[in-house]
Design a protein around this motif. Structure first.
Motif, PDB file in Angstrom:
ATOM      1  N   UNK A 137      31.085  19.482  15.999  1.00  0.00           N
ATOM      2  CA  UNK A 137      30.347  19.743  14.767  1.00  0.00           C
ATOM      3  C   UNK A 137      30.385  21.218  14.392  1.00  0.00           C
ATOM      4  N   UNK A 138      30.380  22.081  15.383  1.00  0.00           N
ATOM      5  CA  UNK A 138      30.369  23.513  15.088  1.00  0.00           C
ATOM      6  C   UNK A 138      31.656  23.957  14.415  1.00  0.00           C
ATOM      7  N   UNK A 139      32.758  23.304  14.746  1.00  0.00           N
ATOM      8  CA  UNK A 139      34.058  23.656  14.172  1.00  0.00           C
ATOM      9  C   UNK A 139      34.299  22.925  12.863  1.00  0.00           C
ATOM     10  N   UNK A 140      33.770  21.696  12.761  1.00  0.00           N
ATOM     11  CA  UNK A 140      34.068  20.835  11.607  1.00  0.00           C
ATOM     12  C   UNK A 140      32.802  20.097  11.186  1.00  0.00           C
ATOM     13  N   UNK A 141      31.830  20.815  10.620  1.00  0.00           N
ATOM     14  CA  UNK A 141      30.535  20.178  10.350  1.00  0.00           C
ATOM     15  C   UNK A 141      30.604  19.010   9.375  1.00  0.00           C
ATOM     16  N   UNK A 142      31.476  19.069   8.381  1.00  0.00           N
ATOM     17  CA  UNK A 142      31.558  17.993   7.401  1.00  0.00           C
ATOM     18  C   UNK A 142      32.569  16.902   7.799  1.00  0.00           C
ATOM     19  N   UNK A 143      33.368  17.139   8.834  1.00  0.00           N
ATOM     20  CA  UNK A 143      34.313  16.132   9.319  1.00  0.00           C
ATOM     21  C   UNK A 143      35.617  16.075   8.560  1.00  0.00           C
ATOM     22  N   UNK A 144      35.868  17.102   7.724  1.00  0.00           N
ATOM     23  CA  UNK A 144      37.108  17.052   6.950  1.00  0.00           C
ATOM     24  C   UNK A 144      38.337  17.159   7.861  1.00  0.00           C
TER      25      UNK A 144
ATOM     26  N   UNK B  19      32.836  26.721  -0.827  1.00  0.00           N
ATOM     27  CA  UNK B  19      32.402  28.057  -0.445  1.00  0.00           C
ATOM     28  C   UNK B  19      32.145  28.954  -1.657  1.00  0.00           C
ATOM     29  N   UNK B  20      32.039  28.380  -2.837  1.00  0.00           N
ATOM     30  CA  UNK B  20      31.784  29.202  -4.029  1.00  0.00           C
ATOM     31  C   UNK B  20      30.431  29.901  -3.947  1.00  0.00           C
ATOM     32  N   UNK B  21      29.446  29.231  -3.334  1.00  0.00           N
ATOM     33  CA  UNK B  21      28.102  29.815  -3.175  1.00  0.00           C
ATOM     34  C   UNK B  21      27.748  29.771  -1.699  1.00  0.00           C
ATOM     35  N   UNK B  22      28.120  30.804  -0.914  1.00  0.00           N
ATOM     36  CA  UNK B  22      27.880  30.788   0.533  1.00  0.00           C
ATOM     37  C   UNK B  22      26.405  30.614   0.883  1.00  0.00           C
ATOM     38  N   UNK B  23      25.493  31.189   0.072  1.00  0.00           N
ATOM     39  CA  UNK B  23      24.072  31.076   0.398  1.00  0.00           C
ATOM     40  C   UNK B  23      23.610  29.627   0.290  1.00  0.00           C
ATOM     41  N   UNK B  24      24.005  28.932  -0.769  1.00  0.00           N
ATOM     42  CA  UNK B  24      23.626  27.537  -0.924  1.00  0.00           C
ATOM     43  C   UNK B  24      24.248  26.686   0.174  1.00  0.00           C
ATOM     44  N   UNK B  25      25.482  26.986   0.553  1.00  0.00           N
ATOM     45  CA  UNK B  25      26.135  26.227   1.619  1.00  0.00           C
ATOM     46  C   UNK B  25      25.398  26.446   2.932  1.00  0.00           C
ATOM     47  N   UNK B  26      24.974  27.708   3.184  1.00  0.00           N
ATOM     48  CA  UNK B  26      24.247  28.007   4.421  1.00  0.00           C
ATOM     49  C   UNK B  26      22.921  27.266   4.441  1.00  0.00           C
TER      50      UNK B  26
ATOM     51  N   UNK C  56      22.283  24.429   2.994  1.00  0.00           N
ATOM     52  CA  UNK C  56      22.576  23.007   3.245  1.00  0.00           C
ATOM     53  C   UNK C  56      22.786  22.758   4.735  1.00  0.00           C
ATOM     54  N   UNK C  57      23.482  23.660   5.404  1.00  0.00           N
ATOM     55  CA  UNK C  57      23.733  23.506   6.839  1.00  0.00           C
ATOM     56  C   UNK C  57      22.440  23.662   7.640  1.00  0.00           C
ATOM     57  N   UNK C  58      21.624  24.662   7.281  1.00  0.00           N
ATOM     58  CA  UNK C  58      20.376  24.873   8.016  1.00  0.00           C
ATOM     59  C   UNK C  58      19.420  23.701   7.808  1.00  0.00           C
TER      60      UNK C  58
ATOM     61  N   UNK D 142      26.095  28.153  11.640  1.00  0.00           N
ATOM     62  CA  UNK D 142      26.354  28.121  10.198  1.00  0.00           C
ATOM     63  C   UNK D 142      27.064  29.391   9.758  1.00  0.00           C
ATOM     64  N   UNK D 143      26.580  30.553  10.240  1.00  0.00           N
ATOM     65  CA  UNK D 143      27.207  31.820   9.860  1.00  0.00           C
ATOM     66  C   UNK D 143      28.642  31.911  10.385  1.00  0.00           C
ATOM     67  N   UNK D 144      28.880  31.418  11.620  1.00  0.00           N
ATOM     68  CA  UNK D 144      30.232  31.473  12.195  1.00  0.00           C
ATOM     69  C   UNK D 144      31.205  30.608  11.396  1.00  0.00           C
ATOM     70  N   UNK D 145      30.766  29.436  10.966  1.00  0.00           N
ATOM     71  CA  UNK D 145      31.669  28.535  10.226  1.00  0.00           C
ATOM     72  C   UNK D 145      31.990  29.108   8.854  1.00  0.00           C
ATOM     73  N   UNK D 146      30.946  29.628   8.163  1.00  0.00           N
ATOM     74  CA  UNK D 146      31.175  30.236   6.848  1.00  0.00           C
ATOM     75  C   UNK D 146      32.018  31.497   6.987  1.00  0.00           C
TER      76      UNK D 146
END
Length: 809
Positions: A167-174, A556-563, A565-567, A576-580
């Motif tokens: 999950x840490x490497x591929x949180x969304x499973x893409x 990744x257009x909005x890193x803060x919103x993505x972060x 969502x992950x948190x 979350x910070x490492x993946x972004x």
């Protein structure tokens, strides 16, 4: 003869004999040397075929696939009891390994951490998107419910595949989705107890894969593999009588073809030699003449073998079997010489006898060489070898009759023909007179017109069949076993595929991706049920850049919103910070083919990448795209797809050879017409216009009657029938020549001449007729056509007799 002249003649004779002995020793020792080492026999069926692709890269792809699959053999151990099948496969593999006949034997797979594949692709994960994920992201944005739902489904999904990613490497499973789409499962096999197993109905099959020490077409490798397989199969038969073994691999077809050809060589050679020996003994009543006739023939065959192997390096199976039938033609020259010998006066002069028979043999040699020269012009390697073999053989046989036989049958008292021979010659003379009156002289044209009228409907009924299988016939038992293996394993189609070319590696990958998209879009019955290409493992750099840009726009257009969502989903801040942050790093280069090929697990798919190639003086790169299903219904669509895509060629070796068969079958008609004109010109030069027409007419009618018989019998013509007509022309013309030259010879016994002509035809029919019973379809077509054509040619030969026995001016 003075003592000095006698001594000089004797010395000359011994020099000639010594020269021929030396020539024979060189030829025989060379043949022994070649056959004592690696076998010079060529059992690779593809080597018998010509280059069919206009693009040399396509031919290279055919050879690459043949090489990739040629050194592998596959065994399938099957039983209704799964435990028995696995135990039998283990013992079978152990027995194969102990035999030492294989470079490697794999019955149980070594431990492999499949997570290595995920770790390999992890650094490139932001350039890898499946089509479904790409379509889904088009309708999602950072913080949207759909993206949040995808993250929740990924976290709480209890079912994970073998290529699951952290999950840490591929949180969304893409990345996991992309890995799951890899065509790693290239078969219907499952991994059980470290073995590749297929379950079909109530049967369980286990795969055992081996690689060879050398080429599958080397006889030593074939014998070792067959012996090891037989012993291994016997070892499991007692312990597990319910277990059966099926096999597949080029080595088994090559061994079967080699064994069949050797059997045919023995059968044809022995039967022809025995039949010819009996005929010659019956006519000449002299073991000495029989031995000398076979000496001349043996020299011709030994010379043909050595020259052919020296020129081509290898000896095709077709050449070997055809060479066994050359006995009947090569012995014709010595037969004509013996006819002159028996009919000579009491004081026999060997040189004068050679001079007497030389015109007939020279014309016969010229027509035969013309027929075989046409074969040498054909594009098929096997036919070129046959032409070289035959031309060398008959030239050596001719030379031996002209120079060796006179040295072995020197000037000596001759008792002439025996009483039984005189009776035979007298009967033959009576038969010739009556038959010549029926079809010769002024009646020749009437006979020709009647035959043309009778044959005309047959010519109109002629059909053709240019199927490649006329050249290659595989052992039905091996085909059945191969089909059993294919059904169980689900092996991809390897006979029809696409070759994709480009100036750079990335252009090749881009074109392969475009081709794959078109194949996926084929509708209904045109579908190919999937395909295999290197782009499924390594997307083009452009595609990777597009996917990365896609991530940048939609994820990744909005890193803060993505972060956020992950948190919100429960990820720790550092993860979350490492993946972004990993996406923000721009130093990772795109995945390349070389990087992929360096991974050990890519070896089973490496044949899909041809790499650097050169065609028409330009360097570039090429790859293979293999559709899983090619049928007559979707074949036109695949060809159209290739034509509509830049740099793409559809390769179908069987169809290419069949097409070439048809083209050269049509061309052979023009070759035959040209050859007829050349023979006619040769006959005119020797016998003037009327004599040339009379001597050419029998073989012309023989060709026409042969074609008519095939039409009436509804036997489709193929290239080999048409090429055999060249030999009908070259060999069949000899009989009218022999007969006419005999009539023009001073003091010749026409009965003896006609007997010699019939004997020559009988020996040729006996040898070439055996080809008609060959299991090789190409040789069978050759033999049937030659037998029919030569039979008609010899029956019509009296048409060429002169009306007055005088020499041409």
């Amino acid at each position: 003869m003075t003592p000095w002249r006698w001594q000089r003649t004797t010395t000359s004779l011994w020099r000639i004999r010594a020269a021929w002995v030396a020539l024979a020793l060189v030829a025989v020792l060379y043949c022994v040397h070649r056959f004592s080492g690696p076998s010079p026999l060529e059992t690779n069926l593809l080597a018998l075929l010509p280059a069919t692709e206009a693009d040399p890269v396509a031919e290279q792809a055919v050879e690459r696939l043949a090489g990739a699959l040629g050194d592998r053999t596959v065994f399938l151990v099957t039983s209704r009891d799964a435990d028995h099948a696995k135990a039998a496969a283990r013992q079978f593999g152990a027995a194969l390994k102990e035999s030492g006949a294989f470079a490697s034997v794999t019955a149980e797979l070594p431990p492999f951490d499949i997570a290595q594949i995920g770790a390999f692709y992890a650094p490139y994960r932001f350039g890898l998107l499946t089509r479904d994920d790409r379509d889904a992201l088009k309708h999602a944005s950072v913080g949207a419910a759909s993206l949040h739902d995808a993250l929740m489904q990924r976290i709480h999904n209890p079912v994970r595949g073998p290529l699951a990613t952290p999950l840490a490497v591929d949180p969304f499973g893409w990345l996991e989705h992309w890995l799951s789409a890899l065509p790693l499962a290239t078969s219907n096999l499952d991994l059980e107890d470290n073995m590749l197993v297929a379950h079909r109905g109530d049967s369980t099959s286990v795969l055992v894969v081996t690689t060879l020490h050398g080429s599958a077409y080397e006889s030593q490798v074939q014998r070792a593999v067959l012996s090891a397989a037989s012993q291994a199969q016997a070892s499991i038969r007692s312990a597990w009588p319910d277990a059966s073994v099926a096999r597949a691999g080029a080595v088994f077809y090559a061994e079967s073809a080699r064994r069949a050809s050797e059997q045919e060589v023995h059968r044809i050679g022995i039967a022809s030699a025995c039949g010819i020996a009996l005929l010659m003994l019956w006519v000449f009543r002299s073991p000495r003449l029989l031995l000398l006739g076979f000496l001349s023939t043996a020299l011709g065959i030994a010379g043909a073998l050595s020259v052919t192997m020296a020129v081509f390096g290898k000896l095709h199976l077709l050449t070997l079997v055809f060479g066994a039938s050359l006995i009947g033609e090569a012995v014709d020259y010595s037969i004509q010489y013996f006819v002159v010998y028996l009919g000579a006066p009491r004081d026999w002069d060997a040189k004068q006898g050679a001079r007497a028979v030389r015109p007939a043999l020279c014309v016969a040699l010229a027509t035969s060489l013309l027929g075989y020269a046409i074969l040498a012009w054909a594009p098929f390697p096997a036919l070129k070898q046959i032409a070289c073999f035959a031309m060398t053989g008959i030239c050596v046989a001719f030379a031996s009759v002209m120079w060796l036989l006179p040295a072995v049958l020197p000037a000596s008292p001759s008792k002439g023909p025996k009483a039984t021979q005189r009776r035979l010659f007298a009967r033959a003379a009576v038969l010739l007179v009556h038959w010549q009156r029926a079809i010769g002289a002024k009646r020749s044209w009437a006979v020709a017109i009647v035959l043309a009228v009778v044959c005309a409907p047959g010519w109109l009924l002629l059909q053709s069949d240019d199927d490649i299988h006329l050249l290659i016939q595989r052992d039905p038992a091996l085909v059945a076993q191969e089909n059993q293996v294919r059904d169980a394993v689900g092996i991809d189609n390897t006979a029809q595929f696409f070759v994709v070319q480009g100036a750079t590696q990335d252009i090749v990958l881009q074109r392969a991706e475009a081709l794959g998209a078109k194949l996926d879009a084929l509708p209904g019955r045109q579908t190919v049920d999937g395909w295999r290409a290197v782009t499924q493992f390594v997307p083009s750099a452009r595609r990777q850049a597009e996917d990365r840009a896609f991530f940048a726009q939609h994820v990744f257009a909005d890193p803060a919103a993505l972060r956020a969502t992950l948190l919100q989903a429960g990820f720790r801040d550092d993860i979350a910070d490492a993946w972004i942050g990993a996406f923000a790093q721009s130093g990772t280069p795109p995945l390349t083919v070389e990087r992929w090929l360096a991974a050990n697990w890519s070896k089973p798919f490496a044949h899909l990448w041809l790499g650097a190639v050169e065609a028409h003086g330009q360097r570039g790169y090429a790859a293979i795209v293999m559709p899983r299903r090619v049928t007559p219904r979707n074949l036109p669509a695949l060809i159209d797809t290739a034509r509509a895509t830049d740099g793409v060629t559809f390769v179908d070796k069987a169809a290419g050879v069949s097409k070439l068969f048809g083209e050269y079958r049509v061309d052979s008609g023009m070759w035959l017409g040209g050859a007829l004109l050349l023979v006619f010109a040769l006959m005119i030069a020797r016998y003037r216009l009327r004599g040339g027409i009379a001597t050419t007419l029998p073989v012309l009618l023989a060709v026409g009657v042969t074609l008519a018989v095939f039409g009436y019998a509804r036997v489709p013509l193929n290239l080999f029938n048409c090429l055999a007509l060249m030999l009908v022309l070259g060999v069949g013309a000899n009989y009218a020549v022999f007969l006419r030259e005999g009539c023009l010879r001073d003091g010749a016994d026409l009965g003896a001449v006609w007997t010699g002509v019939l004997l020559s035809a009988a020996t040729t029919l006996l040898s070439f007729g055996m080809l008609g019973m060959s299991a090789m379809p190409a040789l069978k077509s050759f033999g049937a056509t030659l037998t029919l054509g030569i039979l008609v040619a010899v029956l019509l030969a009296p048409m060429g007799m002169p009306t007055q026995g005088r020499k041409p001016a």
